[in-house]
Design a protein around this motif. Structure first.
Motif, short mmCIF file in Angstrom:
data_model
loop_
_atom_site.label_atom_id
_atom_site.label_comp_id
_atom_site.label_asym_id
_atom_site.label_seq_id
_atom_site.Cartn_x
_atom_site.Cartn_y
_atom_site.Cartn_z
N SER A 19 -36.36 14.01 5.02
CA SER A 19 -35.44 15.52 5.14
C SER A 19 -33.84 15.18 5.61
O SER A 19 -33.63 14.46 6.77
N SER A 21 -30.61 17.70 7.52
CA SER A 21 -30.30 19.07 7.17
C SER A 21 -28.77 18.79 7.52
O SER A 21 -28.18 18.16 7.85
N GLN A 30 -32.12 22.50 5.28
CA GLN A 30 -33.33 21.22 5.52
C GLN A 30 -33.47 21.75 4.84
O GLN A 30 -33.98 22.34 3.67
#
Length: 97
Positions: A19, A21, A30
């Motif tokens: 992921s 952010s 995010q």
């Protein structure tokens, strides 16, 4: 998802990640795998890159601007002044200053 971070000087990061952010102009957000396509302006702040592990990364080849998070070895951080993000088909490109 695949992430590439590019500056006018070099490619700072290019790898699979879990992921990302980012500091969007309207607040931090995010993105995970299979996120809807998005294009966003980024403001000054920190990009947090969440990797499954750093074992597949060659940290000595990454930019010295990327730093491991002090409390979590699965997070790499990059400070930016501004930038642009495009995410489509699990491929994110960040053009950063």
């Amino acid at each position: 998802m695949f992430l590439e971070i590019v500056t006018p000087e070099a490619i700072l990061f290019s790898s699979e990640v879990d992921s990302i952010s980012v500091p969007g102009i309207d607040g931090e957000f995010q993105m995970l795998n299979n996120h809807a396509p998005i294009v966003s302006m980024l403001k000054g702040g920190t990009i947090n890159i969440h990797v499954h592990s750093q074992q597949h990364l060659k940290l000595e080849e990454l930019s010295s601007k990327l730093t491991p998070h002090a409390g979590d070895s699965k997070i790499l951080r990059l400070e930016i002044i501004s930038g642009t993000l495009e995410l489509n088909d699990n491929r994110a490109i960040i053009l950063a200053d």
